[in-house]
Design a protein around this motif. Structure first.
Motif, PDB file in Angstrom:
ATOM      1  N   UNK A   1       0.802  -1.213   0.000  1.00  0.00           N
ATOM      2  CA  UNK A   1       0.000   0.000   0.000  1.00  0.00           C
ATOM      3  C   UNK A   1       0.837   1.265   0.000  1.00  0.00           C
ATOM      4  N   UNK A   2       2.097   1.165   0.366  1.00  0.00           N
ATOM      5  CA  UNK A   2       2.978   2.334   0.394  1.00  0.00           C
ATOM      6  C   UNK A   2       3.469   2.714  -0.997  1.00  0.00           C
ATOM      7  N   UNK A   3       3.322   1.838  -1.968  1.00  0.00           N
ATOM      8  CA  UNK A   3       3.905   2.052  -3.289  1.00  0.00           C
ATOM      9  C   UNK A   3       3.340   3.277  -3.985  1.00  0.00           C
ATOM     10  N   UNK A   4       2.094   3.656  -3.716  1.00  0.00           N
ATOM     11  CA  UNK A   4       1.493   4.795  -4.390  1.00  0.00           C
ATOM     12  C   UNK A   4       2.194   6.100  -4.042  1.00  0.00           C
ATOM     13  N   UNK A   5       2.812   6.185  -2.900  1.00  0.00           N
ATOM     14  CA  UNK A   5       3.467   7.420  -2.484  1.00  0.00           C
ATOM     15  C   UNK A   5       4.989   7.278  -2.455  1.00  0.00           C
ATOM     16  N   UNK A   6       5.516   6.201  -3.048  1.00  0.00           N
ATOM     17  CA  UNK A   6       6.951   5.950  -2.975  1.00  0.00           C
ATOM     18  C   UNK A   6       7.772   7.049  -3.633  1.00  0.00           C
ATOM     19  N   UNK A   7       7.214   7.759  -4.612  1.00  0.00           N
ATOM     20  CA  UNK A   7       7.972   8.815  -5.294  1.00  0.00           C
ATOM     21  C   UNK A   7       7.895  10.154  -4.571  1.00  0.00           C
ATOM     22  N   UNK A   8       7.092  10.249  -3.545  1.00  0.00           N
ATOM     23  CA  UNK A   8       6.949  11.469  -2.764  1.00  0.00           C
ATOM     24  C   UNK A   8       8.148  11.592  -1.827  1.00  0.00           C
ATOM     25  N   UNK A   9       9.031  12.592  -2.039  1.00  0.00           N
ATOM     26  CA  UNK A   9      10.238  12.704  -1.213  1.00  0.00           C
ATOM     27  C   UNK A   9       9.952  12.972   0.260  1.00  0.00           C
ATOM     28  N   UNK A  10       8.742  13.390   0.592  1.00  0.00           N
ATOM     29  CA  UNK A  10       8.431  13.638   1.995  1.00  0.00           C
ATOM     30  C   UNK A  10       8.061  12.346   2.723  1.00  0.00           C
ATOM     31  N   UNK A  11       7.903  11.259   1.981  1.00  0.00           N
ATOM     32  CA  UNK A  11       7.541   9.979   2.585  1.00  0.00           C
ATOM     33  C   UNK A  11       8.802   9.174   2.892  1.00  0.00           C
TER      34      UNK A  11
END
Length: 101
Positions: free
Chosen positions: A30-40
């Protein structure tokens, strides 16, 4: 079908390793959708076979090192038995490396 004992062990290790990796990866899908977000913060869970990396051809120390280098983490957390922490800390202070197996 008869297989030499070593082949049975290697197949068993491969199957168990794959199942462990899948079990560890499932909660993180479920984390993959935001993996490109540098704040994550990205979290990797890497299954290991402890000292058997020294004798396994399929999951050798080289394979483990390649996986860690590919992930390129900022921090690595590992497990070590409580009775061996003092030796690990001592070797790190003296050499900059943890030599405790």
């Amino acid at each position: 079908m008869f297989e030499p004992a070593g082949m049975q062990t290697n197949r068993r290790q491969a199957i168990l390793g794959t199942l462990t990796a899948l079990a560890a990866a499932f909660p993180l899908l479920g984390c993959a959708q935001t993996a490109d977000d540098p704040s994550m913060t990205k979290v990797y869970v890497l299954g290991t076979i402890h000292s058997r990396h020294k004798s396994s051809e399929l999951y050798s120390l080289g394979v483990l090192e390649a996986a860690i280098r590919k992930a390129n983490p900022d921090v690595i957390l590992t497990e070590i038995p409580p009775d061996r922490i003092a030796q690990a800390e001592r070797s790190f202070r003296e050499t900059g490396e943890v030599t405790e197996p």
